[in-house]
Design a protein around this motif. Sequence first.
Motif, PDB file in Angstrom:
ATOM      1  N   TYR A 131     -24.962   6.927   1.055  1.00 11.68           N
ATOM      2  CA  TYR A 131     -26.259   6.433   0.570  1.00 11.68           C
ATOM      3  C   TYR A 131     -26.873   7.453  -0.398  1.00 11.68           C
ATOM      4  N   ALA A 132     -26.823   8.714   0.002  1.00  9.31           N
ATOM      5  CA  ALA A 132     -27.393   9.766  -0.847  1.00  9.31           C
ATOM      6  C   ALA A 132     -26.688   9.803  -2.209  1.00  9.31           C
ATOM      7  N   ARG A 133     -25.363   9.685  -2.182  1.00  9.56           N
ATOM      8  CA  ARG A 133     -24.610   9.752  -3.447  1.00  9.56           C
ATOM      9  C   ARG A 133     -24.892   8.538  -4.336  1.00  9.56           C
ATOM     10  N   ALA A 134     -25.020   7.356  -3.705  1.00  9.47           N
ATOM     11  CA  ALA A 134     -25.368   6.161  -4.495  1.00  9.47           C
ATOM     12  C   ALA A 134     -26.737   6.367  -5.145  1.00  9.47           C
ATOM     13  N   MET A 135     -27.669   6.982  -4.394  1.00 13.91           N
ATOM     14  CA  MET A 135     -29.018   7.159  -4.915  1.00 13.91           C
ATOM     15  C   MET A 135     -29.062   8.115  -6.108  1.00 13.91           C
ATOM     16  N   VAL A 136     -28.202   9.121  -6.105  1.00 10.87           N
ATOM     17  CA  VAL A 136     -28.192  10.068  -7.220  1.00 10.87           C
ATOM     18  C   VAL A 136     -27.880   9.318  -8.514  1.00 10.87           C
ATOM     19  N   ARG A 137     -26.867   8.477  -8.434  1.00 10.79           N
ATOM     20  CA  ARG A 137     -26.463   7.714  -9.613  1.00 10.79           C
ATOM     21  C   ARG A 137     -27.562   6.711 -10.024  1.00 10.79           C
ATOM     22  N   ILE A 138     -28.125   6.060  -9.027  1.00 11.92           N
ATOM     23  CA  ILE A 138     -29.145   5.041  -9.300  1.00 11.92           C
ATOM     24  C   ILE A 138     -30.390   5.665  -9.937  1.00 11.92           C
ATOM     25  N   CYS A 139     -30.778   6.839  -9.446  1.00 12.72           N
ATOM     26  CA  CYS A 139     -32.000   7.482  -9.962  1.00 12.72           C
ATOM     27  C   CYS A 139     -31.921   7.768 -11.454  1.00 12.72           C
ATOM     28  N   LYS A 140     -30.741   8.162 -11.912  1.00 13.73           N
ATOM     29  CA  LYS A 140     -30.588   8.459 -13.341  1.00 13.73           C
ATOM     30  C   LYS A 140     -30.929   7.225 -14.160  1.00 13.73           C
ATOM     31  N   GLU A 141     -30.413   6.071 -13.722  1.00 13.88           N
ATOM     32  CA  GLU A 141     -30.654   4.837 -14.475  1.00 13.88           C
ATOM     33  C   GLU A 141     -32.095   4.356 -14.307  1.00 13.88           C
ATOM     34  N   ILE A 189     -38.634   4.722  -8.065  1.00 13.07           N
ATOM     35  CA  ILE A 189     -38.113   6.081  -8.279  1.00 13.07           C
ATOM     36  C   ILE A 189     -38.697   7.061  -7.257  1.00 13.07           C
ATOM     37  N   MET A 190     -39.987   6.913  -6.974  1.00 17.97           N
ATOM     38  CA  MET A 190     -40.622   7.800  -5.975  1.00 17.97           C
ATOM     39  C   MET A 190     -39.842   7.762  -4.658  1.00 17.97           C
ATOM     40  N   ASN A 191     -39.507   6.563  -4.238  1.00 14.64           N
ATOM     41  CA  ASN A 191     -38.722   6.376  -3.014  1.00 14.64           C
ATOM     42  C   ASN A 191     -37.318   6.928  -3.155  1.00 14.64           C
ATOM     43  N   GLN A 192     -36.730   6.635  -4.318  1.00 14.38           N
ATOM     44  CA  GLN A 192     -35.295   6.881  -4.473  1.00 14.38           C
ATOM     45  C   GLN A 192     -34.972   8.347  -4.713  1.00 14.38           C
ATOM     46  N   VAL A 193     -35.853   9.041  -5.402  1.00 12.10           N
ATOM     47  CA  VAL A 193     -35.617  10.468  -5.609  1.00 12.10           C
ATOM     48  C   VAL A 193     -35.566  11.145  -4.236  1.00 12.10           C
ATOM     49  N   ALA A 194     -36.493  10.739  -3.370  1.00 15.49           N
ATOM     50  CA  ALA A 194     -36.507  11.303  -2.022  1.00 15.49           C
ATOM     51  C   ALA A 194     -35.210  10.953  -1.282  1.00 15.49           C
ATOM     52  N   LEU A 195     -34.696   9.746  -1.539  1.00 17.89           N
ATOM     53  CA  LEU A 195     -33.491   9.296  -0.822  1.00 17.89           C
ATOM     54  C   LEU A 195     -32.213   9.992  -1.293  1.00 17.89           C
ATOM     55  N   CYS A 196     -32.256  10.681  -2.435  1.00 21.65           N
ATOM     56  CA  CYS A 196     -31.078  11.446  -2.859  1.00 21.65           C
ATOM     57  C   CYS A 196     -30.759  12.521  -1.819  1.00 21.65           C
ATOM     58  N   ARG A 197     -31.739  12.869  -0.984  1.00 21.27           N
ATOM     59  CA  ARG A 197     -31.523  13.890   0.053  1.00 21.27           C
ATOM     60  C   ARG A 197     -31.414  13.265   1.447  1.00 21.27           C
ATOM     61  N   THR A 198     -31.220  11.955   1.491  1.00 22.07           N
ATOM     62  CA  THR A 198     -31.124  11.292   2.794  1.00 22.07           C
ATOM     63  C   THR A 198     -29.882  11.796   3.547  1.00 22.07           C
ATOM     64  N   SER A 199     -29.880  11.660   4.873  1.00 24.53           N
ATOM     65  CA  SER A 199     -28.820  12.317   5.658  1.00 24.53           C
ATOM     66  C   SER A 199     -27.460  11.622   5.596  1.00 24.53           C
ATOM     67  N   TYR A 200     -27.419  10.346   5.216  1.00 28.00           N
ATOM     68  CA  TYR A 200     -26.121   9.650   5.185  1.00 28.00           C
ATOM     69  C   TYR A 200     -25.466   9.815   3.799  1.00 28.00           C
ATOM     70  N   GLY A 201     -24.302  10.442   3.777  1.00 27.54           N
ATOM     71  CA  GLY A 201     -23.640  10.842   2.527  1.00 27.54           C
ATOM     72  C   GLY A 201     -23.487   9.731   1.494  1.00 27.54           C
ATOM     73  N   ALA A 214     -29.210  -4.827 -20.592  1.00 27.46           N
ATOM     74  CA  ALA A 214     -28.583  -3.617 -20.044  1.00 27.46           C
ATOM     75  C   ALA A 214     -29.270  -3.228 -18.739  1.00 27.46           C
ATOM     76  N   LYS A 215     -30.580  -3.367 -18.712  1.00 29.08           N
ATOM     77  CA  LYS A 215     -31.335  -2.988 -17.515  1.00 29.08           C
ATOM     78  C   LYS A 215     -30.967  -3.889 -16.330  1.00 29.08           C
ATOM     79  N   VAL A 216     -30.953  -5.198 -16.585  1.00 29.78           N
ATOM     80  CA  VAL A 216     -30.659  -6.111 -15.480  1.00 29.78           C
ATOM     81  C   VAL A 216     -29.205  -5.927 -15.014  1.00 29.78           C
ATOM     82  N   GLN A 217     -28.341  -5.600 -15.954  1.00 26.26           N
ATOM     83  CA  GLN A 217     -26.950  -5.308 -15.583  1.00 26.26           C
ATOM     84  C   GLN A 217     -26.889  -4.062 -14.692  1.00 26.26           C
ATOM     85  N   ASP A 218     -27.708  -3.062 -15.014  1.00 28.44           N
ATOM     86  CA  ASP A 218     -27.767  -1.868 -14.156  1.00 28.44           C
ATOM     87  C   ASP A 218     -28.181  -2.248 -12.733  1.00 28.44           C
TER      88      ASP A 218
END
Lengths: 249, 315
Positions: free
Chosen positions: B150-160, B136-148, B73-77
């Motif tokens: 990318y930011a939205r993809a990161m929100v979903r990715i961070c949860k997983e 995660i340290m990188n990606q949580v910060a990227l949820c607020r990145t300026s490009y829409g 499941a993880k590798v599929q994510d």
Amino acid sequence: MNSIYKYILRIADDSLILGQRLSELCGHGPAIEEDIALTNIALDLIGQATSLYEYAAIVGGEGKTADDLAFLRFEREYTNVLLVEQPNGDFGMTIARQWFFDSFRVLFYEALLTSTDQQLAAIAAKSLKETKYHWKHSSEWLIRLGDGTDESHARVQKSLNYLHRYTEELFFMDEVDADVIAQGIGVDLLALKPIYDQKIEEVLLQATLELPTNNWKQVGGRVGKHSEHLGHILSELQYMQRAYPNMEW
Amino acid sequence: MKEINMSELEQQFQAKIAKDIKIEPKDWMPEAYRKTLIRQISQHAHSEIIGMLPEGNWITRAPNLRRKAVLLAKVQDEAGHGQYLYSAMETLGESRDKSMADLISGKAKYSSIFNYPTLSWADIGAVGWLVDGAAIMNQVALCRTSYGPYARAMVRICKEESFHQRQGFEIMCTLMKGSKVQREMAQDAVNRFWWPALMMFGPSDADSTHSQQSLDWKVKRHTNDELRQSFINATVPQAELIGLTIPDKDLKWNEAKGGYDFGPIDWEEFRQVISGNGPCNAERISARKNAEDNGQWVREAANAFAEKRSAKKAS
């Protein structure tokens, strides 16, 4: 050991070994979408195997766990069909193997829904939903490859020709089956065969493919006589349990 | 006339960045901003796809049914993350095919960590705990990145990813509660993965070539060193909790800065690994190339089939 125990193990082993084969492909698929799809199918199959081994462990009544059954039997004690242990080959081979198996499995689980064994009927209900998706996926790919390019047509036809010899075993029945059928627990596979043949034919027609005329059939898996592939599959599958016995992971 | 327009567009862009309004695909953006994002998002996507390989290496040998299912499941994510990220990259006008070709030719980079081998089952724990923890340290910060996108993809990715980090830590906990051989296996994995995990945050701020501009554009929200420090601060107590030793003799709590001091990172190793000389660089690229090459006829067949069907519909 009683027939129902053996019967459950046969279904479980099919799922486990095919799930294990598909797991080998993780990260190596022809496109990211296919990596995701094949991994998902592997995951469903491992899930089905887990439910079945858990139930077999209870029915077996020897104090074994699902993991003991999955990881700690010897080669001759696995009773999966030969089809599922065949190597992944190219993508056409993987799809053809999956399609033969899914075409059978959908019908098998549908029939198992009415089993007098409540637990098996419940596992069948959950597994059927998953297997219908697997079948849709493998059928669509078979059609795409069959009616795609000359190369894809030739490749997938070759895979069908090779794997066809292992498909008769999906309908193999012996005293184990007779016993569970008599109790209303098991599925009469003979009755499924004509429906399966028709199901196969419909897809082949769309795929512009055909079954080989050579009707040689290879059986043996259901009674533990496998191809040479299974030993290698098990040496990977069982590696941790054999190298580090009696540990929690 | 044209120059005036350009500067107006530039001002509008800067105003949005200043107000934390997301930049969307159809908005005007400076060419350098677009290029920076393409580089960063594609590197990130490649890291997800290459990252499947070291973990995929243990799926067929996972020690029990539950671990096998969780790892699948993880590798599929990870494959799913790669897919969203390539889609985010495509909104900037870069094709997935070109990006994949750049990965295979060695032109594009991916996270250096995936060039290290997974040698034992404990490595699967260490990768989840340390590598996903660092990611995660990188990606949580990227949820607020300026490009829409990318930011939205990161929100979903961070949860997983946070589920991945927990499952990695749980593997380590189980090993540390196990036999001597299991505890040694876990410690060995930490010994090998700790320093490469710290390198994942990239060069020190003083040596990071892209950092300042990316911070100004709010593509990056924290510096490499800030993120690395946060990771160490969060991870060291977890290691102590389960009895693992961090392989750094200089590691000690610094009350004044409210964080751990740590020893020097071997940046020469980092430079070697990102320039192609890590233990598994050749294997990773060759696995990716094989998948592409072996999939060529399949993709051609799918295209040919789609064309046939649409021709049939049209007629």
